[in-house]
Design a protein around this motif. Sequence first.
Motif, short mmCIF file in Angstrom:
data_model
loop_
_atom_site.label_atom_id
_atom_site.label_comp_id
_atom_site.label_asym_id
_atom_site.label_seq_id
_atom_site.Cartn_x
_atom_site.Cartn_y
_atom_site.Cartn_z
N ASN A 13 -33.90 -16.64 26.69
CA ASN A 13 -32.50 -16.33 26.39
C ASN A 13 -31.79 -15.86 27.65
N LYS A 14 -30.55 -15.46 27.54
CA LYS A 14 -29.77 -15.09 28.73
C LYS A 14 -30.30 -13.84 29.43
N TYR A 15 -31.20 -13.10 28.77
CA TYR A 15 -31.82 -11.93 29.39
C TYR A 15 -33.18 -12.25 29.99
N GLY A 16 -33.58 -13.50 29.90
CA GLY A 16 -34.86 -13.92 30.46
C GLY A 16 -36.05 -13.70 29.53
N LEU A 17 -35.78 -13.39 28.26
CA LEU A 17 -36.86 -13.14 27.30
C LEU A 17 -37.19 -14.41 26.53
N TYR A 18 -38.46 -14.63 26.31
CA TYR A 18 -38.93 -15.79 25.57
C TYR A 18 -39.26 -15.40 24.12
N ASN A 19 -39.02 -16.32 23.20
CA ASN A 19 -39.47 -16.18 21.81
C ASN A 19 -39.07 -14.85 21.17
N THR A 20 -37.81 -14.46 21.29
CA THR A 20 -37.40 -13.20 20.69
C THR A 20 -37.20 -13.31 19.19
N VAL A 21 -37.15 -14.50 18.67
CA VAL A 21 -37.05 -14.68 17.22
C VAL A 21 -37.71 -16.01 16.86
#
Length: 114
Positions: free
Chosen positions: A29-37
């Motif tokens: 996502n735009k924060y660089g996090l993968y698979n947050t949902v």
Amino acid sequence: MFDNELCRSENTAEDGYRLTSPVTAYPPNKYGLYNTVGNVWEWVQDWFTRVHSSHPSVNPNGPSQGESKVKKGGSFMCHQFTCYRYRIAARMHLSPDSSAANVGFRCAASISNE
């Protein structure tokens, strides 16, 4: 009246994954996090409560003890009618001695601004 047919769903594996997917299978996502949902529900440190403070807070503390832990985000098994709107802020509860193929945790660390 509740229509059970609306809640039936099937994982068609159109994305190539029948169950969980590798962490980097989709872009961050735009924060660089993968698979947050959507991959697995995430256990979080907080104990579950239905009563929350009316004062907005950043990372508010929940109760110091409880019977169930919070899990957030939804999983590959979720259907739009059964997983509280299928979003990262979705919260459900699960006893700490439970395990399931659709529940996991995220390893994270704080980074220094130096």
